[in-house]
Design an enzyme around this catalytic site. Structure first.
Site, PDB file in Angstrom:
ATOM      1  N   ARG A 102       0.899  -1.047   0.045  1.00 27.41           N
ATOM      2  CA  ARG A 102       0.000   0.100  -0.019  1.00 27.41           C
ATOM      3  C   ARG A 102       0.681   1.414   0.139  1.00 27.41           C
ATOM      4  NH1 ARG A 102      -5.347   1.255   3.426  1.00 27.41           N
ATOM      5  NH2 ARG A 102      -6.200  -0.082   1.883  1.00 27.41           N
ATOM      6  N   HIS A 129      -7.207   0.707  -6.621  1.00 24.67           N
ATOM      7  CA  HIS A 129      -7.388  -0.191  -5.414  1.00 24.67           C
ATOM      8  C   HIS A 129      -8.180  -1.550  -6.010  1.00 24.67           C
ATOM      9  CE1 HIS A 129      -7.672  -1.398  -1.563  1.00 24.67           C
ATOM     10  NE2 HIS A 129      -8.533  -0.514  -1.046  1.00 24.67           N
ATOM     11  N   GLN A 132      -9.891  -3.942  -3.660  1.00 26.44           N
ATOM     12  CA  GLN A 132     -11.157  -3.639  -3.238  1.00 26.44           C
ATOM     13  C   GLN A 132     -12.344  -3.803  -4.183  1.00 26.44           C
ATOM     14  OE1 GLN A 132     -12.210  -1.773  -0.270  1.00 26.44           O
ATOM     15  NE2 GLN A 132     -14.337  -2.278  -1.001  1.00 26.44           N
ATOM     16  N   ASP A 220     -17.041   6.999  -1.582  1.00 28.09           N
ATOM     17  CA  ASP A 220     -15.877   6.776  -0.734  1.00 28.09           C
ATOM     18  C   ASP A 220     -15.477   8.141  -0.196  1.00 28.09           C
ATOM     19  OD1 ASP A 220     -13.432   6.137   0.087  1.00 28.09           O
ATOM     20  OD2 ASP A 220     -12.332   6.261  -1.916  1.00 28.09           O
ATOM     21  N   CYS A 260     -16.482   1.528   0.246  1.00 27.57           N
ATOM     22  CA  CYS A 260     -15.309   0.669   0.532  1.00 27.57           C
ATOM     23  C   CYS A 260     -14.796   0.789   1.926  1.00 27.57           C
ATOM     24  CB  CYS A 260     -13.947   1.227  -0.442  1.00 27.57           C
ATOM     25  SG  CYS A 260     -13.632   2.887  -0.389  1.00 27.57           S
ATOM     26  N   ARG A 288     -13.570  -8.725   1.076  1.00 29.37           N
ATOM     27  CA  ARG A 288     -12.242  -8.548   0.866  1.00 29.37           C
ATOM     28  C   ARG A 288     -11.501 -10.010   1.139  1.00 29.37           C
ATOM     29  NH1 ARG A 288     -10.169  -3.207   1.282  1.00 29.37           N
ATOM     30  NH2 ARG A 288      -8.267  -4.323   0.500  1.00 29.37           N
TER      31      ARG A 288
HETATM   32  N1   CP Z   1     -11.284  -0.121   2.241  1.00 25.26           N
HETATM   33  C1   CP Z   1      -9.976  -0.328   2.508  1.00 25.26           C
HETATM   34  O1   CP Z   1      -8.947  -0.702   1.887  1.00 25.26           O
HETATM   35  O2   CP Z   1      -9.852  -0.275   3.952  1.00 25.26           O
HETATM   36  P1   CP Z   1      -8.551  -0.120   4.588  1.00 25.26           P
HETATM   37  O3   CP Z   1      -7.812   1.373   4.396  1.00 25.26           O
HETATM   38  O4   CP Z   1      -9.013  -0.061   6.139  1.00 25.26           O
HETATM   39  O5   CP Z   1      -7.735  -1.222   4.433  1.00 25.26           O
HETATM   40  N1  NVA Z   2      -9.913   6.554  -1.552  1.00 25.96           N
HETATM   41  C1  NVA Z   2      -9.436   6.128  -0.237  1.00 25.96           C
HETATM   42  C2  NVA Z   2      -9.863   4.823   0.113  1.00 25.96           C
HETATM   43  C3  NVA Z   2      -9.361   4.316   1.503  1.00 25.96           C
HETATM   44  C4  NVA Z   2      -9.743   2.728   1.454  1.00 25.96           C
HETATM   45  C5  NVA Z   2      -8.055   6.439   0.162  1.00 25.96           C
HETATM   46  O1  NVA Z   2      -7.031   6.565  -0.848  1.00 25.96           O
HETATM   47  O2  NVA Z   2      -7.729   7.012   1.160  1.00 25.96           O
END
Ligand code: CP
Ligand code: NVA
Length: 304
Positions: A102, A129, A132, A220, A260, A288
């Protein structure tokens, strides 16, 4: 498929294969059956940003598949002290069977994948993502019995999740309408790719108009990780770009409401919408686990 960095790494056949496998694994888990096909396999999980769902679902997923997951906060490994991404990828490949990451910059994932000899999985970048979105497709399939020929409506920021959803809709054959304030439209690169893949995409700044006859309403956060400096401006700019009872009322009677997570009740979604009868957000979160187990099996065993 060697790595999963973008939805475009997956063909239509790959997506259906992952969803079928995920459904099978989910069913076995519900029956208490063991599916430990990743015995002695290890997954390294590099995190530059916070996570609840991604971290826990990947770690539990590896554990349930008989393997092991290592949480690697980027500040705790030498990457945080200037070791290159390239060297990190080469070294980790000597120990691990897969790397998930990430990251702030999608380029970091590309460098990891270019230099690793094991599969690399995008666990969220500034651009996409995909994990997701695979869980989202599994959820849609469970509720609607299909993932094509529906109207998918995104309300909010044209962000990483939106990009992956647009690509996914194009691949599986679902119309997508993106309703976002001017200046927050998805990046041209993703709009063009969606259309190139045959996607039916409309971008508008009118959420109520967009929501008409929707099968799926999705939103989101207004402020993604990395956008914190713009928070005050964004809170103003996104006013009205909310999934609420008014939008649900003009959608199809059996519309599902998706997010999400993490969510901010009263901002991008009302409490009534996220906690109401149309919401499927906690099934999305659970899925997930199942979708990612299918990805791990595909990358570490089936496609090896
Ligand atoms: N939706 C999602 O990726 O959640 P987290 O940021 O908690 O991993
Ligand atoms: N768009 C959000 C998604 C979090 C799961 C971010 O990047 O923070």
């Amino acid at each position: 498929m060697k790595s999963l960095l973008s939805m475009t790494d997956l063909s239509l056949e790959d997506i259906y294969g992952i969803l079928d496998l995920a459904a099978e694994i989910k069913e076995k888990r519900n029956q208490g059956k063991i599916t430990d096909h990743l015995r002695n396999k290890s997954l390294g999980m590099i995190f530059e940003k916070s996570s609840t769902r991604t971290r826990v679902s990947f770690e539990v997923g590896m554990n349930e598949l008989g393997g092991h997951a290592l949480y690697l906060n980027s500040n705790d490994i030498q990457l945080g002290r200037g070791e290159t991404v390239e060297d990190t990828a080469k070294v980790l490949s000597r120990y691990l069977n897969g790397i998930m990451a990430r990251v702030y910059s999608h380029d970091t994932l590309v460098k990891l994948a270019d230099n690793a000899t094991v599969p690399v999985i995008n666990a969220l970048s500034d651009k996409e993502h995909p994990c997701q979105v695979l869980a989202d497709l599994l959820t849609i399939k469970e509720y609607k019995n299909r993932i094509s020929d529906m109207k998918f409506v995104w309300v909010g920021d044209g962000n990483n999740v939106c990009n992956s959803l647009m690509l996914a809709c194009a691949i599986v054959g679902m119309e997508i309408v993106v309703a976002c304030p001017k200046g927050y439209e998805p990046a041209e690169e993703f709009v063009a790719k969606t259309r190139e893949l045959g996607g039916v995409l409309t971008i508008t700044d009118n959420p109520l108009e967009a929501a008409k006859d929707a099968d799926i309403l999705y939103t989101d956060v207004w402020v993604s990780m990395g956008d914190e400096e713009e928070e005050q401006k964004r809170l103003k700019d996104f006013e009205g770009y909310q999934i609420n009872e008014e939008l649900i009322a003009v959608s199809k009677p059996d519309v599902i409401v998706m997010h999400c997570l993490p969510a901010h009740r009263g901002l991008e979604i009302t409490a009534g919408a996220i906690d109401g009868p149309h919401s499927v957000v906690f099934d999305q979160a659970e899925n997930r686990l199942h979708a990612q187990k299918a990805v791990l099996l595909k990358l570490m065993v089936l496609d090896e």
